[in-house]
Design a protein around this motif. Sequence first.
Motif, PDB file in Angstrom:
ATOM      1  N   SER A 130      90.127  41.628-145.384  1.00  8.62           N
ATOM      2  CA  SER A 130      89.017  41.771-144.469  1.00  8.62           C
ATOM      3  C   SER A 130      89.387  42.174-143.358  1.00  8.62           C
ATOM      4  N   ILE A 131      90.587  41.569-142.585  1.00  8.94           N
ATOM      5  CA  ILE A 131      91.217  42.125-141.471  1.00  8.94           C
ATOM      6  C   ILE A 131      92.028  43.302-141.447  1.00  8.94           C
ATOM      7  N   ASN A 132      92.399  43.599-142.241  1.00  4.96           N
ATOM      8  CA  ASN A 132      93.228  44.828-142.551  1.00  4.96           C
ATOM      9  C   ASN A 132      92.436  45.796-143.184  1.00  4.96           C
ATOM     10  N   GLY A 133      91.374  45.707-143.470  1.00  2.64           N
ATOM     11  CA  GLY A 133      90.736  46.733-144.365  1.00  2.64           C
ATOM     12  C   GLY A 133      90.413  48.287-143.690  1.00  2.64           C
ATOM     13  N   GLN A 134      90.488  49.185-144.514  1.00  2.69           N
ATOM     14  CA  GLN A 134      90.232  50.669-144.087  1.00  2.69           C
ATOM     15  C   GLN A 134      88.807  50.995-143.967  1.00  2.69           C
ATOM     16  N   ASP A 135      88.117  50.015-144.372  1.00  2.00           N
ATOM     17  CA  ASP A 135      86.560  50.701-144.116  1.00  2.00           C
ATOM     18  C   ASP A 135      85.992  50.259-142.702  1.00  2.00           C
ATOM     19  N   VAL A 136      86.845  49.626-141.877  1.00  2.00           N
ATOM     20  CA  VAL A 136      86.345  49.206-140.624  1.00  2.00           C
ATOM     21  C   VAL A 136      87.172  49.721-139.451  1.00  2.00           C
ATOM     22  N   ASP A 137      86.920  50.688-138.658  1.00  2.00           N
ATOM     23  CA  ASP A 137      87.812  51.189-137.448  1.00  2.00           C
ATOM     24  C   ASP A 137      87.412  50.024-136.413  1.00  2.00           C
ATOM     25  N   PHE A 138      88.224  49.364-136.125  1.00  2.00           N
ATOM     26  CA  PHE A 138      88.167  48.262-135.145  1.00  2.00           C
ATOM     27  C   PHE A 138      87.829  48.638-133.885  1.00  2.00           C
ATOM     28  N   ALA A 139      88.588  49.495-133.319  1.00  4.21           N
ATOM     29  CA  ALA A 139      88.596  50.337-131.729  1.00  4.21           C
ATOM     30  C   ALA A 139      86.773  50.673-131.915  1.00  4.21           C
ATOM     31  N   GLU A 140      86.596  51.537-132.774  1.00  3.62           N
ATOM     32  CA  GLU A 140      85.324  51.989-132.764  1.00  3.62           C
ATOM     33  C   GLU A 140      84.151  50.852-132.678  1.00  3.62           C
ATOM     34  N   LEU A 141      84.324  49.615-133.537  1.00  6.17           N
ATOM     35  CA  LEU A 141      83.553  48.672-133.453  1.00  6.17           C
ATOM     36  C   LEU A 141      83.573  47.951-132.405  1.00  6.17           C
ATOM     37  N   ALA A 142      84.558  47.758-131.672  1.00  9.58           N
ATOM     38  CA  ALA A 142      84.684  46.971-130.344  1.00  9.58           C
ATOM     39  C   ALA A 142      84.186  47.774-129.272  1.00  9.58           C
ATOM     40  N   GLU A 143      83.976  49.059-129.136  1.00 10.66           N
ATOM     41  CA  GLU A 143      83.517  49.866-128.431  1.00 10.66           C
ATOM     42  C   GLU A 143      81.916  49.865-128.528  1.00 10.66           C
ATOM     43  N   GLU A 144      81.513  49.994-129.602  1.00  4.04           N
ATOM     44  CA  GLU A 144      80.202  50.012-129.909  1.00  4.04           C
ATOM     45  C   GLU A 144      79.442  48.313-129.732  1.00  4.04           C
ATOM     46  N   VAL A 145      79.996  47.399-130.082  1.00  7.96           N
ATOM     47  CA  VAL A 145      79.593  45.768-129.897  1.00  7.96           C
ATOM     48  C   VAL A 145      79.704  45.791-128.373  1.00  7.96           C
ATOM     49  N   MET A 146      80.725  45.608-127.727  1.00  9.93           N
ATOM     50  CA  MET A 146      81.024  45.206-126.720  1.00  9.93           C
ATOM     51  C   MET A 146      81.236  46.187-125.284  1.00  9.93           C
ATOM     52  N   GLY A 147      81.266  47.503-125.803  1.00  9.75           N
ATOM     53  CA  GLY A 147      81.286  48.509-124.790  1.00  9.75           C
ATOM     54  C   GLY A 147      80.248  48.739-123.699  1.00  9.75           C
ATOM     55  N   ASN A 148      79.107  48.136-123.872  1.00  2.76           N
ATOM     56  CA  ASN A 148      77.975  48.116-122.881  1.00  2.76           C
ATOM     57  C   ASN A 148      77.583  46.923-122.257  1.00  2.76           C
ATOM     58  N   ILE A 149      78.556  46.025-122.465  1.00  5.83           N
ATOM     59  CA  ILE A 149      78.420  44.729-121.667  1.00  5.83           C
ATOM     60  C   ILE A 149      78.999  44.734-120.494  1.00  5.83           C
ATOM     61  N   ASN A 150      78.465  44.373-119.257  1.00  6.45           N
ATOM     62  CA  ASN A 150      79.109  44.293-118.153  1.00  6.45           C
ATOM     63  C   ASN A 150      78.264  43.283-117.200  1.00  6.45           C
ATOM     64  N   ASP A 151      78.508  42.110-117.415  1.00  9.66           N
ATOM     65  CA  ASP A 151      77.667  41.027-117.051  1.00  9.66           C
ATOM     66  C   ASP A 151      78.357  40.233-116.132  1.00  9.66           C
ATOM     67  N   ASP A 152      79.724  40.269-115.962  1.00  7.88           N
ATOM     68  CA  ASP A 152      80.692  39.574-115.009  1.00  7.88           C
ATOM     69  C   ASP A 152      81.383  40.564-114.317  1.00  7.88           C
ATOM     70  N   ASP A 153      82.077  39.838-113.212  1.00  9.56           N
ATOM     71  CA  ASP A 153      82.821  40.464-112.283  1.00  9.56           C
ATOM     72  C   ASP A 153      84.307  40.270-112.586  1.00  9.56           C
ATOM     73  N   ASN A 154      84.502  39.793-113.889  1.00  2.00           N
ATOM     74  CA  ASN A 154      85.952  39.087-114.069  1.00  2.00           C
ATOM     75  C   ASN A 154      86.881  40.170-114.581  1.00  2.00           C
ATOM     76  N   GLY A 155      86.400  41.550-114.552  1.00  2.00           N
ATOM     77  CA  GLY A 155      87.228  42.667-114.927  1.00  2.00           C
ATOM     78  C   GLY A 155      87.835  42.771-116.646  1.00  2.00           C
ATOM     79  N   ILE A 156      86.956  41.829-117.275  1.00  5.68           N
ATOM     80  CA  ILE A 156      87.132  41.974-118.650  1.00  5.68           C
ATOM     81  C   ILE A 156      86.011  42.899-119.253  1.00  5.68           C
ATOM     82  N   SER A 157      84.832  42.942-118.904  1.00  3.40           N
ATOM     83  CA  SER A 157      83.861  43.709-119.415  1.00  3.40           C
ATOM     84  C   SER A 157      83.238  44.518-118.401  1.00  3.40           C
TER      85      SER A 157
END
Length: 157
Positions: A130-157
Amino acid sequence: MNTIVGTYECKVDAKGRVLLPAPLKKQLTLSLQDGFVLKRSVFQPCLELYPMVEWDLMMVRINKLNRFSKKNNDFIRRFTAGVKIVEIDSLGRLLVPKDLVGFASITKDVVFSSAVNIVEIWDKDLYEESINGQDVDFAELAEEVMGNINDDDNGIS
């Protein structure tokens, strides 16, 4: 909400008992008295261990569904299929019922993986797939899921 952290490997015995790793057991200390709910995952071939307080919060959400809708009834039935109340025994072991062992294809090596406020229980080989699966591009998934979240001033999002 209690955040659970970590991934832990352990063995399951012939009776379906798994000794919780000490760091995980320590994180779940407050939940030991109330017990847990163990259920099939909706999306993955693994199990989900809910501290009872988290399960109760989920049930509040599910109880808001209109039961006069067939889709809602079908969802509730399938979501709660195989649900078991479980406890950690005095030796720190969790007994995984046979039907849930079968669902998750658990053999001898298991992985406890934190999923924010619950713990996923995986057969080790399936977890690795599951975590090493070739069926998911994690970088793309991370960008899609978390890329538009910007609700804090902590520099993470």
